[in-house]
Design an enzyme around this catalytic site. Structure first.
Site, PDB file in Angstrom:
ATOM      1  N   LYS A 246     -20.093 -43.677  11.989  1.00 21.75           N
ATOM      2  CA  LYS A 246     -21.206 -42.950  11.356  1.00 21.75           C
ATOM      3  C   LYS A 246     -22.504 -43.101  12.142  1.00 21.75           C
ATOM      4  O   LYS A 246     -23.245 -42.132  12.314  1.00 21.75           O
ATOM      5  CB  LYS A 246     -21.426 -43.453   9.920  1.00 21.75           C
ATOM      6  CG  LYS A 246     -20.297 -43.092   8.972  1.00 21.75           C
ATOM      7  CD  LYS A 246     -20.662 -41.898   8.106  1.00 21.75           C
ATOM      8  CE  LYS A 246     -19.463 -41.324   7.370  1.00 21.75           C
ATOM      9  NZ  LYS A 246     -18.844 -42.284   6.445  1.00 21.75           N
TER      10      LYS A 246
ATOM     11  N   LYS B  51     -10.310 -29.047   7.456  1.00 23.06           N
ATOM     12  CA  LYS B  51     -11.640 -28.418   7.409  1.00 23.06           C
ATOM     13  C   LYS B  51     -12.290 -28.382   8.783  1.00 23.06           C
ATOM     14  O   LYS B  51     -12.980 -27.442   9.125  1.00 23.06           O
ATOM     15  CB  LYS B  51     -12.566 -29.225   6.496  1.00 23.06           C
ATOM     16  CG  LYS B  51     -12.312 -29.066   5.032  1.00 23.06           C
ATOM     17  CD  LYS B  51     -13.416 -29.738   4.229  1.00 23.06           C
ATOM     18  CE  LYS B  51     -13.387 -31.260   4.305  1.00 23.06           C
ATOM     19  NZ  LYS B  51     -12.325 -31.887   3.512  1.00 23.06           N
TER      20      LYS B  51
ATOM     21  N   LYS C 103      -2.315 -29.944  11.963  1.00 25.19           N
ATOM     22  CA  LYS C 103      -2.375 -29.881  10.508  1.00 25.19           C
ATOM     23  C   LYS C 103      -3.637 -29.188  10.004  1.00 25.19           C
ATOM     24  O   LYS C 103      -4.683 -29.225  10.655  1.00 25.19           O
ATOM     25  CB  LYS C 103      -2.172 -31.254   9.888  1.00 25.19           C
ATOM     26  CG  LYS C 103      -3.279 -32.223  10.052  1.00 25.19           C
ATOM     27  CD  LYS C 103      -2.932 -33.513   9.323  1.00 25.19           C
ATOM     28  CE  LYS C 103      -4.214 -34.245   9.018  1.00 25.19           C
ATOM     29  NZ  LYS C 103      -4.299 -34.932   7.784  1.00 25.19           N
TER      30      LYS C 103
HETATM   31  P1  ADP Z   1      -9.516 -32.698   6.025  1.00 24.58           P
HETATM   32  O1  ADP Z   1      -8.521 -33.109   7.076  1.00 24.58           O
HETATM   33  O2  ADP Z   1      -9.508 -31.229   5.787  1.00 24.58           O
HETATM   34  O3  ADP Z   1     -10.893 -33.292   6.223  1.00 24.58           O
HETATM   35  P2  ADP Z   1      -9.261 -34.765   4.062  1.00 24.58           P
HETATM   36  O4  ADP Z   1      -9.289 -35.795   5.115  1.00 24.58           O
HETATM   37  O5  ADP Z   1     -10.404 -34.618   3.143  1.00 24.58           O
HETATM   38  O6  ADP Z   1      -8.944 -33.326   4.703  1.00 24.58           O
HETATM   39  O7  ADP Z   1      -7.900 -34.923   3.217  1.00 24.58           O
HETATM   40  C1  ADP Z   1      -7.761 -35.709   2.073  1.00 24.58           C
HETATM   41  C2  ADP Z   1      -6.272 -36.007   1.889  1.00 24.58           C
HETATM   42  O8  ADP Z   1      -5.532 -34.768   1.844  1.00 24.58           O
HETATM   43  C3  ADP Z   1      -5.643 -36.757   3.070  1.00 24.58           C
HETATM   44  O9  ADP Z   1      -5.681 -38.133   2.877  1.00 24.58           O
HETATM   45  C4  ADP Z   1      -4.210 -36.279   3.075  1.00 24.58           C
HETATM   46  O10 ADP Z   1      -3.431 -37.030   2.172  1.00 24.58           O
HETATM   47  C5  ADP Z   1      -4.298 -34.894   2.532  1.00 24.58           C
HETATM   48  N1  ADP Z   1      -4.234 -33.872   3.588  1.00 24.58           N
HETATM   49  C6  ADP Z   1      -5.277 -33.301   4.224  1.00 24.58           C
HETATM   50  N2  ADP Z   1      -4.864 -32.340   5.093  1.00 24.58           N
HETATM   51  C7  ADP Z   1      -3.514 -32.306   4.996  1.00 24.58           C
HETATM   52  C8  ADP Z   1      -2.491 -31.498   5.628  1.00 24.58           C
HETATM   53  N3  ADP Z   1      -2.787 -30.544   6.493  1.00 24.58           N
HETATM   54  N4  ADP Z   1      -1.204 -31.733   5.280  1.00 24.58           N
HETATM   55  C9  ADP Z   1      -0.894 -32.693   4.381  1.00 24.58           C
HETATM   56  N5  ADP Z   1      -1.801 -33.466   3.750  1.00 24.58           N
HETATM   57  C10 ADP Z   1      -3.099 -33.287   4.049  1.00 24.58           C
END
Ligand code: ADP
Ligand code: TRP
Length: 332
Positions: free
Chosen positions: A111, A197, A194
């Site tokens: 951070k 965001k 995967k």
């Molecule tokens: P992002 O990658 O969009 O920032 P987050 O990190 O906020 O998403 O994701 C929160 C939770 O959602 C993760 O700990 C994971 O368990 C699940 N998750 C996020 N993206 C995926 C994905 N593409 N496939 C499966 N699970 C996911």
């Protein structure tokens, strides 16, 4: 029943990856554990959101989690700042959290590297607040990913240190909890791995996307000129669409397009149209519920009031005991 605690960061809309990868497990956990799910709005203050943005994102997260199936009767669903006992415990636990160990946290180092102009004390003590979120309800299972492992280790350190300092056996150790060993990985639309965001809006199907938006995103997803040899290996930007189809379509549908691909007869227009329709259908329930709950101010109020009451009941019991252990006893 064992206690599960999970904090939900109050940032951004939920996408299909969050839904299949995390939320669906939360929904199932509710039947087997004593679950506390809360929106971590106090943690968000470290980045100085505007008051209206903060309020709006908290509301959105609540709406989407409820729409996806979190049940306020089965679980305790609340907003972190509605339970001031958490902040009180945070003050006590800060007395036994050392500068050196806080500075060594990977999340802190990341951070401050990203925002060198906002190295505030809240950021430094973020792991203490997270520990208190868990310790306040005596949580032992925490459904989080690898990136939070270090925070859980710190949670155990703070709890154990408290126990040692006051010679009590009060706080329990909490560990990361994988509800299922069947990890779902939802690929993004852009073929960059995967869904996430950080890959941009075009990579993600959001649960709140309107039907037309879902269709448009899928029709615009990158593809190629098509296979030229039978049984050819698929490039990433085609494989991802097949993987998405596996998540939302029937096996028959998937087999049908797999066959067409292997025979070099696939027409991506038809393939995407089918994927789009199946996607719209698979997400229809949650989308409709998001729209309904979003309009129902009374329901949101009722849910969060109930959640705050249940969370406060558990938290105030802990605070009362902690004050006693520490020696903060009232003279009146
Ligand atoms: P992002 O990658 O969009 O920032 P987050 O990190 O906020 O998403 O994701 C929160 C939770 O959602 C993760 O700990 C994971 O368990 C699940 N998750 C996020 N993206 C995926 C994905 N593409 N496939 C499966 N699970 C996911
Ligand atoms: N730090 C967690 C994250 O970034 C969110 C969180 C805050 C949390 N408090 C928690 C998660 C307590 C589990 C338990 O995702």
């Amino acid at each position: 029943m064992e206690t599960v605690v999970s904090g939900i960061r109050s940032t951004g809309k939920l996408h299909l990856g969050n839904y299949y990868g995390a939320l669906q497990n939360f929904v199932k956990m509710q039947n087997e554990y004593n679950c506390y799910f809360f929106i971590a709005d106090l943690h968000s203050l470290t980045t100085h959101p505007t008051p209206s943005d903060l309020n709006q994102t908290v509301r959105q997260v609540v709406v989407e989690y409820l729409a996806a199936g979190l049940d306020p009767e089965k679980s305790t669903i609340y907003v972190q700042s509605d339970v001031p006992q958490v902040a009180e415990l945070y003050l006590y636990m800060n007395m036994n959290a050392y500068l050196g160990e806080l500075e060594r946290a990977t999340s802190f180092k990341d951070k401050i590297r990203a925002n060198p102009n906002n190295v505030n004390a809240g950021l430094l003590t973020y792991p203490v607040l997270m520990a208190c979120d868990i310790l306040i309800h005596h949580g032992i299972k925490v459904p989080v990913g690898k990136d939070q492992e270090q925070h859980l280790e710190m949670t155990r350190t703070f709890g154990n240190r408290f126990n040692r300092l006051y010679q009590v056996d009060y706080f329990k150790e909490a560990f990361a909890f994988a509800y299922t060993d069947k990890l779902v990985k939802v690929p993004g639309l852009s073929g960059q791995g995967k869904m996430g965001k950080s890959n941009g809006d075009a990579d993600c199907i959001y649960l709140s996307d309107a039907e037309e938006v879902v269709r448009k995103k899928i029709m615009r997803a990158v593809s190629d000129a098509g296979p030229t040899e039978p049984n050819q290996t698929k490039p990433d930007s085609i494989q991802n669409l097949f993987d998405l189809m596996k998540v939302v379509s029937t096996t028959d549908t998937w087999n049908h397009f797999e066959d067409l691909y292997n025979r070099c007869e696939i027409r991506y227009g038809d393939f995407k149209k089918q994927l789009a329709e199946d996607m719209v259908l698979a997400t229809a329930n949650v989308r409709n519920r998001i729209n309904d709950i979003d309009k129902d101010e009374e329901y949101i109020k009722k849910v969060l009031k109930l959640g705050a009451e249940k969370a406060e009941a558990s938290a105030s019991k802990t605070i009362k005991e902690v004050r006693e252990i520490i020696g903060l006893k009232r003279f009146y």
